[in-house]
Design a protein around this motif. Structure first.
Motif, PDB file in Angstrom:
ATOM      1  N   GLU A 169      48.385  30.909  40.491  1.00 37.59           N
ATOM      2  CA  GLU A 169      47.347  31.238  39.522  1.00 37.59           C
ATOM      3  C   GLU A 169      46.981  32.714  39.564  1.00 37.59           C
ATOM      4  O   GLU A 169      46.555  33.276  38.559  1.00 37.59           O
ATOM      5  N   SER A 170      47.139  33.350  40.721  1.00 38.30           N
ATOM      6  CA  SER A 170      46.770  34.764  40.838  1.00 38.30           C
ATOM      7  C   SER A 170      47.732  35.667  40.060  1.00 38.30           C
ATOM      8  O   SER A 170      47.342  36.773  39.658  1.00 38.30           O
ATOM      9  N   LEU A 171      48.969  35.221  39.838  1.00 34.72           N
ATOM     10  CA  LEU A 171      49.928  36.047  39.093  1.00 34.72           C
ATOM     11  C   LEU A 171      49.613  36.076  37.602  1.00 34.72           C
ATOM     12  O   LEU A 171      50.067  36.983  36.893  1.00 34.72           O
ATOM     13  N   LYS A 172      48.860  35.095  37.108  1.00 40.76           N
ATOM     14  CA  LYS A 172      48.517  35.060  35.693  1.00 40.76           C
ATOM     15  C   LYS A 172      47.517  36.142  35.314  1.00 40.76           C
ATOM     16  O   LYS A 172      47.276  36.366  34.132  1.00 40.76           O
ATOM     17  N   GLN A 173      46.934  36.799  36.293  1.00 40.15           N
ATOM     18  CA  GLN A 173      45.972  37.864  36.026  1.00 40.15           C
ATOM     19  C   GLN A 173      46.647  39.218  35.816  1.00 40.15           C
ATOM     20  O   GLN A 173      45.953  40.213  35.619  1.00 40.15           O
ATOM     21  N   TRP A 174      47.990  39.251  35.838  1.00 38.01           N
ATOM     22  CA  TRP A 174      48.708  40.524  35.771  1.00 38.01           C
ATOM     23  C   TRP A 174      49.769  40.473  34.682  1.00 38.01           C
ATOM     24  O   TRP A 174      50.274  39.413  34.321  1.00 38.01           O
ATOM     25  N   THR A 175      50.117  41.667  34.189  1.00 40.55           N
ATOM     26  CA  THR A 175      51.132  41.819  33.152  1.00 40.55           C
ATOM     27  C   THR A 175      52.161  42.849  33.602  1.00 40.55           C
ATOM     28  O   THR A 175      51.793  43.935  34.068  1.00 40.55           O
ATOM     29  N   VAL A 176      53.437  42.519  33.453  1.00 40.12           N
ATOM     30  CA  VAL A 176      54.537  43.410  33.821  1.00 40.12           C
ATOM     31  C   VAL A 176      55.180  43.933  32.542  1.00 40.12           C
ATOM     32  O   VAL A 176      55.457  43.169  31.613  1.00 40.12           O
ATOM     33  N   SER A 177      55.415  45.236  32.491  1.00 38.63           N
ATOM     34  CA  SER A 177      56.057  45.855  31.330  1.00 38.63           C
ATOM     35  C   SER A 177      57.065  46.892  31.805  1.00 38.63           C
ATOM     36  O   SER A 177      56.898  47.496  32.872  1.00 38.63           O
ATOM     37  N   THR A 178      58.093  47.100  31.005  1.00 38.53           N
ATOM     38  CA  THR A 178      59.133  48.085  31.298  1.00 38.53           C
ATOM     39  C   THR A 178      59.499  48.821  30.014  1.00 38.53           C
ATOM     40  O   THR A 178      58.925  48.590  28.949  1.00 38.53           O
ATOM     41  N   ASP A 179      60.482  49.723  30.138  1.00 42.84           N
ATOM     42  CA  ASP A 179      60.925  50.466  28.960  1.00 42.84           C
ATOM     43  C   ASP A 179      61.803  49.619  28.039  1.00 42.84           C
ATOM     44  O   ASP A 179      62.291  50.129  27.033  1.00 42.84           O
ATOM     45  N   LEU A 214      37.618  38.569  30.713  1.00 42.59           N
ATOM     46  CA  LEU A 214      36.895  38.130  29.529  1.00 42.59           C
ATOM     47  C   LEU A 214      35.798  37.152  29.927  1.00 42.59           C
ATOM     48  O   LEU A 214      35.985  36.308  30.815  1.00 42.59           O
ATOM     49  N   SER A 215      34.662  37.260  29.283  1.00 40.76           N
ATOM     50  CA  SER A 215      33.572  36.323  29.467  1.00 40.76           C
ATOM     51  C   SER A 215      33.587  35.312  28.327  1.00 40.76           C
ATOM     52  O   SER A 215      34.612  35.135  27.661  1.00 40.76           O
ATOM     53  N   SER A 216      32.501  34.652  28.085  1.00 40.37           N
ATOM     54  CA  SER A 216      32.461  33.636  27.043  1.00 40.37           C
ATOM     55  C   SER A 216      32.695  34.248  25.674  1.00 40.37           C
ATOM     56  O   SER A 216      32.291  35.380  25.394  1.00 40.37           O
ATOM     57  N   PHE A 217      33.404  33.482  24.825  1.00 46.65           N
ATOM     58  CA  PHE A 217      33.738  33.881  23.466  1.00 46.65           C
ATOM     59  C   PHE A 217      34.555  35.174  23.439  1.00 46.65           C
ATOM     60  O   PHE A 217      34.408  36.005  22.543  1.00 46.65           O
ATOM     61  N   ASP A 218      35.403  35.352  24.465  1.00 45.63           N
ATOM     62  CA  ASP A 218      36.368  36.450  24.556  1.00 45.63           C
ATOM     63  C   ASP A 218      35.702  37.827  24.477  1.00 45.63           C
ATOM     64  O   ASP A 218      36.237  38.769  23.882  1.00 45.63           O
ATOM     65  N   ARG A 219      34.549  37.952  25.095  1.00 43.73           N
ATOM     66  CA  ARG A 219      33.899  39.250  25.200  1.00 43.73           C
ATOM     67  C   ARG A 219      34.402  39.977  26.447  1.00 43.73           C
ATOM     68  O   ARG A 219      34.662  39.362  27.476  1.00 43.73           O
TER      69      ARG A 219
END
Length: 300
Positions: A107-117, A167-172
């Motif tokens: 579940e902790s990996l879902k908090q991150w995003t990987v990007s490359t060229d 994000l908090s409630s209602f995607d704030r």
């Protein structure tokens, strides 16, 4: 009288050489979209699907979203009665170290995003997985600085790991308040490559959305872990990869994301293993800002 952009395009289409085809002006955008259009990566085909076909309506997902957001709203209301972030006020005031991110499960990996060229047609690869015993995070892959053959991109060869916006409630947007701390504390194990740490903070104006606070991190390599402490006063301001002349300290009460970027132009495999990312309060550090600050209206 000068014709507007929409009328000009309509006139050209009506006077088209090919009279057997219907005029194209009903399908052409008007206003700014007629000249600028939507942004897309070089080499990426244009999406001709109409906007209403991109939505996927589901009654079950709508009910699930309502339950989720009202549950978050209830938790936020209850936290107000207890104290900041649901903890007593005395505990919040005497806190010396706070672990913001740790990797103890999938579940902790879902908090991150990987990007490359690869987003711009490059050849670099990056992957994220849990380390041994599911106690760490391992970022690994291959860096390739060969630019894509699209005739527009001149530079390539980077990979990045970035935390997702809370994000908090209602995607704030939910900002992290680090005003009680002055040092970034990371425990990691690298391969000797230099990485750049990026911290994103909330801004007041839309033209500042690309502002980032950066600091270069030099890993040792080898099998041993590094306990790294970086004061927030050492982070410098940049925008779209360019260091700004007008520098100012990081707003610690409006932190949004943190990330790691590799782009040292050294082709080959890389890996970075992270145990946790925390913030701490170093009483021995009294520096407010490490870089020269210019006065916009200097006094004579």
């Amino acid at each position: 009288m000068a014709l507007s952009s929409a009328r000009l395009l309509r006139t050209v289409c009506e006077k088209c050489v090919c009279r057997h085809t219907p005029p194209l002006w009903p399908m052409l955008p008007t206003g700014k979209a007629a000249f600028y259009g939507e942004y897309r990566r070089p080499g990426q085909p244009r999406d001709w699907n109409p906007p209403w076909k991109k939505f996927r309506f589901s009654f079950a997902k709508g009910v699930q979203g309502i339950r989720k957001h009202f549950g978050l709203l209830k938790e936020e209301a209850m936290e107000r009665w207890v104290g900041p972030q649901g903890r007593p006020l005395i505990e919040h005031m005497l806190e010396q170290t706070r672990v913001q991110w740790e990797f103890r499960g999938p579940e902790s990996l879902k908090q991150w995003t990987v990007s490359t060229d690869r987003e711009v047609g490059g050849r670099s690869e990056a992957y994220l997985k849990l380390g041994r015993n599911n106690g760490t995070c391992l970022l690994y892959g291959t860096l390739c600085s060969t630019p894509p053959r699209d005739g527009e991109t001149r530079y390539s060869g980077y990979c990045a790991l970035r935390s997702k916006q809370l994000l908090s409630s209602f995607d704030r947007k939910k900002n992290m308040d680090w005003s009680s701390f002055n040092t970034l504390y990371i425990r990691l194990r690298g391969d000797g490559r230099p990485w750049m740490i990026n911290i994103g903070a909330e801004t007041y104006f839309s033209h500042m959305r690309d502002d980032m606070y950066n600091y270069f991190l030099y890993t040792r390599g080898g099998p041993y872990w590094q306990d790294i402490k970086i004061p927030f006063s050492k982070f410098f301001l940049s925008s779209r990869g360019r260091i700004q002349d007008s520098q100012h300290p990081l707003w610690l009460d409006k932190v949004n994301t943190i990330g790691f970027t590799l782009g040292d132009k050294a082709d080959g495999p890389f890996q970075l293993e992270i145990d946790f990312i925390a913030v701490c309060n170093d009483r021995a550090h009294t520096e407010e800002f490490a870089y020269e600050m210019y006065k916009r209206n200097p006094t004579v």
